[in-house]
Design an enzyme around this catalytic site. Structure first.
Site, PDB file in Angstrom:
ATOM      1  CE  LYS A   1     -28.304  -4.008  -9.327  1.00 27.09           C
ATOM      2  NZ  LYS A   1     -28.297  -4.578  -7.957  1.00 27.09           N
TER       3      LYS A   1
ATOM      4  CE1 TYR B   1      -4.650 -14.650 -32.241  1.00 22.11           C
ATOM      5  CE2 TYR B   1      -6.879 -14.047 -31.595  1.00 22.11           C
ATOM      6  CZ  TYR B   1      -5.636 -13.698 -32.098  1.00 22.11           C
ATOM      7  OH  TYR B   1      -5.386 -12.404 -32.451  1.00 22.11           O
TER       8      TYR B   1
HETATM    9  C1  LIG Z   1     -29.440  -5.449  -7.877  1.00 18.20           C
HETATM   10  C2  LIG Z   1     -30.336  -5.332  -6.695  1.00 18.20           C
HETATM   11  C3  LIG Z   1     -31.719  -5.534  -6.832  1.00 18.20           C
HETATM   12  C4  LIG Z   1     -32.339  -6.113  -8.087  1.00 18.20           C
HETATM   13  O1  LIG Z   1     -32.053  -7.495  -8.081  1.00 18.20           O
HETATM   14  P1  LIG Z   1     -32.547  -8.494  -9.248  1.00 18.20           P
HETATM   15  O2  LIG Z   1     -32.086  -9.828  -8.790  1.00 18.20           O
HETATM   16  O3  LIG Z   1     -31.850  -8.039 -10.488  1.00 18.20           O
HETATM   17  O4  LIG Z   1     -34.012  -8.372  -9.346  1.00 18.20           O
HETATM   18  C5  LIG Z   1     -32.532  -5.258  -5.748  1.00 18.20           C
HETATM   19  N1  LIG Z   1     -32.006  -4.831  -4.576  1.00 18.20           N
HETATM   20  C6  LIG Z   1     -30.672  -4.661  -4.390  1.00 18.20           C
HETATM   21  C7  LIG Z   1     -30.160  -4.203  -3.089  1.00 18.20           C
HETATM   22  C8  LIG Z   1     -29.797  -4.918  -5.443  1.00 18.20           C
HETATM   23  O5  LIG Z   1     -28.481  -4.760  -5.261  1.00 18.20           O
END
Ligand SMILES: *Cc1c(COP(=O)(O)O)cnc(C)c1O
Length: 345
Positions: free
Chosen positions: A35, A244
């Site tokens: 994702k 800044y």
């Molecule tokens: C993002 C996510 C993962 C992966 O989690 P990590 O901590 O990055 O390994 C797995 N399952 C769900 C439902 C997630 O939202």
């Protein structure tokens, strides 16, 4: 070249997947979470590298991301969608063979009526209270759902990065209570859950951050190097300030390198006066605030200022930089900006 160069090591991503896969038994499958554009590293390239390494199941947050992954991978691998089946998603889910993880009775109805016979999984809430059906909701529809033949029952741990947190065992117990006897493959563990041990593995794991070199997977190989070009070097007199708000002042004559990269590139303002850049093996502290496009760095101690300084690399990984900026590696990675030249090796 005026923008930073982000070098992404796909072999390290694949090696991290294999290392996480090796932590679970032969009967347990290891998926890959890609994702948010593969945690900022380029979802299509990451997914193809992981498919070559042996991954057969992928997960994304939303159907649009799933469509992009399907285009990158072609038919075959299963692509699960954590947000489930949202209104308007039916065509994408059907045409690109995505597998929604249904989160509510509303989504269940939408899916079974809109795409009867199309594969789906179910996300259950074991205590995080973010996504998934609550125990009572699930109990009411469980028999109907199981008759429709889900491919997966899954839930997500809220505190798996802390093995000492009592919430892990409580969620495990809740998940087992909701799924025992269902005779459907089960998944509870992301990266942190894999490291909690075999009680948490079930039939499928869903690592994300560990693939990309982040904590809590301490053995992970780093996957990114980010080099920022030096635009200009100047001498600063004792008593002068930099940047800044003049928040950094030279207490003796100093040399300041201005590098290309700033908060518009995901190098957040909280790094100002706190994080380091690296000239080879030598750390160089950020002097003053981070600007939108530029960072000023104290290079007074260098004999020679190189053409680029590294803000991510062998000496400073995503979690080191996150620590300096008061955030987590996940946020550093997924904030990596679109202006960088990305090189995949
Ligand atoms: C993002 C996510 C993962 C992966 O989690 P990590 O901590 O990055 O390994 C797995 N399952 C769900 C439902 C997630 O939202």
């Amino acid at each position: 070249m005026a923008t930073g160069t982000l070098t992404i090591n796909l072999e390290a991503v694949a090696a991290n997947w294999r290392a996480l896969d090796a932590k679970t038994g032969a009967a347990c499958q290891t998926a890959a979470v890609v994702k948010a554009d593969g945690y900022g590293l380029g979802a299509a390239r990451v997914a193809r590298a992981l498919a070559r390494a042996g991954a057969r199941r992928f997960f994304v947050a939303v159907a649009e991301e799933g469509a992009a992954i399907r285009q990158a991978l072609g038919p075959g691998p299963e692509i699960g969608v954590f947000s489930g089946h949202m209104a308007g998603d039916a065509d994408t889910i059907r045409d690109l063979s995505l597998t929604p993880m249904l989160n509510s009775v509303e989504q269940l109805t939408r899916h079974l009526e809109g795409l009867p016979g199309h594969p789906f999984g179910v996300q259950l809430d074991s205590g995080m209270n973010r996504l998934g059906m609550e125990p009572a909701e699930w109990a009411a529809v469980r028999d109907i759902v199981l008759q429709a033949g889900p491919t997966l029952l899954m839930s997500h741990l809220a505190s798996a990065d802390d093995p000492g947190d009592a919430m892990n065992a409580a969620q495990l117990e809740a998940f087992v209570a909701m799924t025992d006897g269902a005779d459907v493959p089960r998944s509870l563990a992301a990266t942190g859950g894999i490291l909690l041990g075999s009680d948490y593995h079930f039939d499928l794991t869903r690592p994300g951050i560990g693939l990309y070199g982040g904590l809590p997977f301490e053995e992970a190989q780093p996957t990114v190097r980010l080099s920022l070009p030096v635009v200009q070097v100047r001498a600063v007199e004792a008593g002068e300030t930099v940047g800044y708000g003049g928040t950094w002042a030279a207490d003796q004559p100093a040399r300041i390198a201005t590098v290309s990269g700033g908060y518009a590139d995901g190098l957040i303002r909280a790094m100002g006066n706190r994080a380091m850049l690296w000239a080879g093996d030598t750390p160089c502290p950020i002097a003053g605030r981070v600007s939108m496009d530029l960072i000023t760095v104290d290079v007074s101690h260098l004999d020679e200022v190189p053409q680029t300084l590294d803000i991510l690399g062998a000496h400073q990984g995503v979690d080191d930089l996150a620590e300096a900026a008061g955030t987590i590696g996940y946020e550093i990675l997924t904030s990596l900006g679109p202006r960088y030249v990305r090189r995949w090796v």
